[in-house]
Design a protein around this motif. Structure first.
Motif, PDB file in Angstrom:
ATOM      1  N   UNK A   1       1.689  25.797  57.350  1.00 31.47           N
ATOM      2  CA  UNK A   1       1.158  27.144  57.123  1.00 31.47           C
ATOM      3  C   UNK A   1       1.153  27.925  58.425  1.00 31.47           C
ATOM      4  N   UNK A   2       1.689  29.133  58.380  1.00 37.17           N
ATOM      5  CA  UNK A   2       1.656  30.043  59.529  1.00 37.17           C
ATOM      6  C   UNK A   2       0.999  31.349  59.097  1.00 37.17           C
ATOM      7  N   UNK A   3       0.054  31.799  59.891  1.00 37.57           N
ATOM      8  CA  UNK A   3      -0.589  33.091  59.670  1.00 37.57           C
ATOM      9  C   UNK A   3      -0.453  33.857  60.966  1.00 37.57           C
TER      10      UNK A   3
ATOM     11  N   UNK B   1      -5.022  40.994  45.712  1.00 37.32           N
ATOM     12  CA  UNK B   1      -3.662  40.701  46.184  1.00 37.32           C
ATOM     13  C   UNK B   1      -2.999  39.811  45.150  1.00 37.32           C
ATOM     14  N   UNK B   2      -1.682  39.918  45.075  1.00 39.16           N
ATOM     15  CA  UNK B   2      -0.971  38.938  44.263  1.00 39.16           C
ATOM     16  C   UNK B   2      -0.725  37.703  45.138  1.00 39.16           C
ATOM     17  N   UNK B   3      -0.899  36.536  44.550  1.00 41.60           N
ATOM     18  CA  UNK B   3      -0.687  35.279  45.263  1.00 41.60           C
ATOM     19  C   UNK B   3      -0.200  34.256  44.246  1.00 41.60           C
TER      20      UNK B   3
ATOM     21  N   UNK C   1       1.059  38.449  58.097  1.00 46.20           N
ATOM     22  CA  UNK C   1       2.133  37.689  57.464  1.00 46.20           C
ATOM     23  C   UNK C   1       1.654  36.262  57.240  1.00 46.20           C
ATOM     24  N   UNK C   2       1.802  35.777  56.014  1.00 46.35           N
ATOM     25  CA  UNK C   2       1.419  34.421  55.635  1.00 46.35           C
ATOM     26  C   UNK C   2       2.686  33.715  55.178  1.00 46.35           C
TER      27      UNK C   2
ATOM     28  N   UNK D   1       4.386  36.112  52.315  1.00 41.31           N
ATOM     29  CA  UNK D   1       3.807  37.375  51.862  1.00 41.31           C
ATOM     30  C   UNK D   1       3.333  38.153  53.082  1.00 41.31           C
ATOM     31  N   UNK D   2       3.447  39.459  53.001  1.00 43.32           N
ATOM     32  CA  UNK D   2       2.922  40.343  54.049  1.00 43.32           C
ATOM     33  C   UNK D   2       1.966  41.335  53.403  1.00 43.32           C
ATOM     34  N   UNK D   3       0.832  41.523  54.059  1.00 46.03           N
ATOM     35  CA  UNK D   3      -0.193  42.444  53.568  1.00 46.03           C
ATOM     36  C   UNK D   3      -0.599  43.380  54.702  1.00 46.03           C
ATOM     37  N   UNK D   4      -0.732  44.654  54.406  1.00 46.18           N
ATOM     38  CA  UNK D   4      -1.198  45.618  55.400  1.00 46.18           C
ATOM     39  C   UNK D   4      -2.695  45.421  55.604  1.00 46.18           C
ATOM     40  N   UNK D   5      -3.081  45.231  56.859  1.00 44.90           N
ATOM     41  CA  UNK D   5      -4.486  45.029  57.191  1.00 44.90           C
ATOM     42  C   UNK D   5      -5.234  46.354  57.211  1.00 44.90           C
ATOM     43  N   UNK D   6      -6.510  46.332  56.884  1.00 42.31           N
ATOM     44  CA  UNK D   6      -7.313  47.560  56.980  1.00 42.31           C
ATOM     45  C   UNK D   6      -7.351  48.048  58.427  1.00 42.31           C
ATOM     46  N   UNK D   7      -7.384  49.341  58.606  1.00 39.81           N
ATOM     47  CA  UNK D   7      -7.403  49.927  59.951  1.00 39.81           C
ATOM     48  C   UNK D   7      -8.682  49.628  60.709  1.00 39.81           C
TER      49      UNK D   7
END
Length: 108
Positions: free
Chosen positions: A45-47, A10-12, A55-56, A75-81
């Motif tokens: 920090x909110x997750x 991931x980019x961070x 969403x972070x 940042x938003x990342x799609x979670x694995x199914x």
């Protein structure tokens, strides 16, 4: 920008030695990532999970000293199914790393 969590990286923007890239562990047993967060306090920090997205959100305001400091990162990342969202946990370590992990769904 939405990233796929099953990608290996991931980019961070806060990662120090890796040019803003963080390695994601996503194997048959677990999903795990550690993000640099040393400039932020736990209450900044909110997750959260929104549908299949992680969403972070980091937000820091420093008004006591001059100059005024305002930092915000989202940042938003799609979670694995195949992760069990009910087991998703986040934890800020004493060294300033935000650890996010989840167990995988049992195979049927």
């Amino acid at each position: 920008m939405i990233h796929k969590a099953n990608e290996e990286y991931w980019d961070w923007p806060l990662q120090d030695a890796t040019d803003g890239i963080v390695k994601v562990t996503n194997n048959t047993e677990k999903f795990d990532v550690a993000l640099e967060a040393k400039s932020f306090q736990p209450n900044e920090i909110q997750v959260r999970v929104i549908g299949g997205l992680l969403e972070i959100h980091f937000e820091h305001i420093q008004q006591k000293n001059d100059p005024y400091v305002y930092r915000v990162i989202t940042r938003s990342y799609r979670l694995p199914d195949d992760i069990d969202i009910r087991t998703l946990k986040s934890h800020l370590s004493s060294k300033g790393k935000l650890h996010i992990s989840a167990k995988k769904m049992p195979y049927k």
